[in-house]
Design an enzyme around this catalytic site. Structure first.
Site, short mmCIF file in Angstrom:
data_model
loop_
_atom_site.label_atom_id
_atom_site.label_comp_id
_atom_site.label_asym_id
_atom_site.label_seq_id
_atom_site.Cartn_x
_atom_site.Cartn_y
_atom_site.Cartn_z
N CYS A 1 0.83 -1.22 0.00
CA CYS A 1 0.00 0.00 0.00
C CYS A 1 0.86 1.26 0.00
O CYS A 1 0.94 1.98 -0.99
CB CYS A 1 -0.90 0.03 1.23
N1 SAJ Z 1 6.26 2.36 8.67
C1 SAJ Z 1 7.24 3.24 9.10
N2 SAJ Z 1 6.91 4.23 9.97
C2 SAJ Z 1 5.63 4.37 10.42
C3 SAJ Z 1 4.63 3.47 9.98
C4 SAJ Z 1 4.97 2.46 9.11
O1 SAJ Z 1 8.40 3.14 8.71
O2 SAJ Z 1 5.38 5.27 11.23
C5 SAJ Z 1 6.62 1.31 7.71
C6 SAJ Z 1 6.30 -0.09 8.20
O3 SAJ Z 1 7.40 -0.64 8.86
C7 SAJ Z 1 6.03 -0.81 6.88
C8 SAJ Z 1 5.41 0.26 6.00
O4 SAJ Z 1 5.81 1.51 6.57
O5 SAJ Z 1 7.21 -1.25 6.27
C9 SAJ Z 1 3.90 0.19 5.89
O6 SAJ Z 1 3.42 0.10 7.20
P1 SAJ Z 1 1.86 0.29 7.54
O7 SAJ Z 1 1.72 0.25 9.01
O8 SAJ Z 1 1.33 1.45 6.83
O9 SAJ Z 1 1.22 -1.06 7.01
P2 SAJ Z 1 0.40 -1.39 5.72
O10 SAJ Z 1 1.23 -1.31 4.50
O11 SAJ Z 1 -0.28 -2.68 6.02
O12 SAJ Z 1 -0.67 -0.22 5.62
C10 SAJ Z 1 -2.00 -0.47 5.93
C11 SAJ Z 1 -2.73 0.50 5.08
N3 SAJ Z 1 -4.09 0.09 4.97
C12 SAJ Z 1 -4.68 0.17 3.76
O13 SAJ Z 1 -4.10 0.57 2.79
C13 SAJ Z 1 -6.07 -0.28 3.70
C14 SAJ Z 1 -2.64 1.90 5.63
O14 SAJ Z 1 -3.63 2.73 5.01
C15 SAJ Z 1 -2.86 1.94 7.12
O15 SAJ Z 1 -2.67 3.28 7.57
C16 SAJ Z 1 -1.85 1.05 7.78
O16 SAJ Z 1 -2.17 -0.28 7.32
C17 SAJ Z 1 -1.96 1.13 9.29
O17 SAJ Z 1 -2.48 2.14 9.78
O18 SAJ Z 1 -1.43 0.22 9.91
#
Ligand code: SAJ
Length: 426
Positions: free
Chosen positions: A262
């Site tokens: 995403c």
């Molecule tokens: N990450 C960081 N710093 C942060 C948050 C995440 O480096 O502060 C990294 C994570 O380690 C990972 C990547 O970014 O490698 C993505 O992390 P994520 O928590 O956003 O996880 P995703 O990819 O599963 O994102 C989903 C998304 N959901 C949808 O697209 C429906 C996103 O919109 C959500 O915000 C996210 O989950 C969430 O909130 O956990």
């Protein structure tokens, strides 16, 4: 005579489609699931979830979903919902081929009056510029022969609180009737707000904006981490401090990279489409550049830290903790660890890997084996299991350096045990 249950066909039974199929069945729909992976179909039909998710493991055995690889089931359904991936290629160009393939299946198994919903993440314009023309080329007119809606998926893998049953949704459609049909469907299956957008384009824009917002905010703290490393400031402590402000601040955290299907992908869907309309999303592109630079930054940090104790990176054994893109999932898509391993190889370091969620790709069988064989540890995924690592275990096995790529280890305790600790910005 019992009223016929409305029927829905979910195309794509992954982390989005399968929970949607289960929830639709729980809410009384006759559910057909379509996927091209026959192994997955077999598992689903035997009530076993191919995905490690609590909601699925509990509810899949309770429902009756007819999963199949045969697209003919589409023609029996009142609603068909496209839940297929929307990746980018290696040049970061959006790849709509899975969406096109799903739409072609719907066209080949056309059912007059069907509501077609796209849940896959797409940029503004895809429904009107890609999907509708495919139907039109087959002689089917939108709002006459079928209705078209977009309701962007919002599944957050590994999230135990928010799931398909309770996440608010937005929905846009090709006309008022289609909008009402789609809103009615989601009102039936989701215990949350269903916001009706004024057009399908606004609905397409919502998800891209949500995820680009996150990408930009992560890039901001990643840049701060690089700056604060030079200033000797602990960026995590500063973000925690800023987060005590009860309004107008939303904490994000620096790390060795931004992975997943995403956050590092969705911004490119808007960047590339806006280009065609003559707009250049400079800011979104800079954010992507910052986040893509984090694996390099992390390996440089490892090299500098080893050099500080007169060790080269070349020839050193580095134990990499984690392969998946985020904590407690087994998903490797766009994981920054791929880049970290490539860079370790390029610097002639010997990399060992252990991920409890991806044992088949781990090169050692346990954490202790990894510690025993490693001079330095690079934590790349913040799995819960890694947070319990005891500094003295590291010391006992002769580990000298710890690079905490997700800032999730106890810095003070590791330093107290006499090891060198560096986080990302701390
Ligand atoms: N990450 C960081 N710093 C942060 C948050 C995440 O480096 O502060 C990294 C994570 O380690 C990972 C990547 O970014 O490698 C993505 O992390 P994520 O928590 O956003 O996880 P995703 O990819 O599963 O994102 C989903 C998304 N959901 C949808 O697209 C429906 C996103 O919109 C959500 O915000 C996210 O989950 C969430 O909130 O956990």
């Amino acid at each position: 005579m019992q009223k016929k249950k409305p029927s829905v066909c979910i195309i794509g039974l992954g982390y989005v489609g399968l929970p949607l199929a289960v929830q639709s069945a729980l809410k009384g729909y006759q559910v057909y699931g379509l996927d091209n992976d026959s192994e997955k179909i077999k598992k689903i039909n035997s009530g076993k979830s191919p995905i490690q998710e609590e909601f699925l493991e509990i509810n899949l055995p309770k429902v009756n979903i007819h999963a199949t690889t045969n697209a003919k089931v589409i023609r029996q359904c009142d609603v068909s919902i496209v839940c297929v991936p929307t990746p980018v290629d290696e040049k970061k160009i959006p790849d709509l081929s899975p969406v096109r393939g799903a739409v072609e299946s719907i066209i080949k198994n056309f059912r007059k009056g069907q509501l077609v919903i796209i849940e896959s993440t797409i940029n503004p314009g895809v429904c009107e510029e890609v999907v509708e023309p495919l139907f039109a080329a087959a002689g089917y007119k939108v709002n006459t022969d079928y209705y078209l809606a977009h309701c962007p998926e919002r599944i957050n893998p590994g999230d135990s609180k928010w799931n398909v049953t309770n996440i608010n949704r937005v929905v846009g459609a090709s006309d008022k009737k289609g909008l009402q049909m789609a809103a009615d469907f989601y009102e039936n299956i989701v215990d949350g707000q269903i916001m009706q957008m004024s057009s399908i384009r606004e609905a397409e824009a919502v998800k891209i904006v949500e995820n680009s917002f996150r990408d930009i905010n992560i890039a901001f703290v990643n840049e701060l981490a690089k700056s604060f490393d030079k200033l000797g400031i602990d960026v995590v402590e500063v973000i925690k401090g800023a987060a005590t402000k009860p309004f107008s601040f939303m904490a994000h955290w620096p790390s060795c990279g931004v992975g997943g299907h995403c956050i590092p992908v969705d911004p490119y869907y808007l960047i590339e489409r806006a280009k065609l309309s003559g707009f250049d999303h400079e800011f979104m592109k800079i954010a992507r550049k910052v986040n893509l630079s984090m694996p390099d930054y992390t390996i440089e940090l490892l090299q500098d830290t080893l050099n500080e104790i007169k060790m080269p990176l070349n020839g050193t054994t580095v134990g990499v903790l984690g392969l998946s893109y985020k904590a407690n999932v087994s998903d490797l898509r766009e994981s920054p660890v791929k880049e970290l391993l490539k860079l370790l190889k390029k610097n002639k370091a010997k990399a060992l890997v252990f991920d409890p969620f991806v044992l088949e790709k781990s090169t050692v069988k346990s954490l202790s084996e990894l510690f025993k064989k490693s001079d330095a540890i690079l934590l790349a995924t913040d799995h819960n299991e890694f947070k319990k690592i005891k500094p003295n275990d590291l010391k006992k096995y002769g580990v000298k350096v710890v690079i905490d790529g997700k800032n999730c280890l106890d810095k003070a305790a590791i330093k107290k045990a006499g090891l060198v600790y560096k986080g990302i910005g701390r």
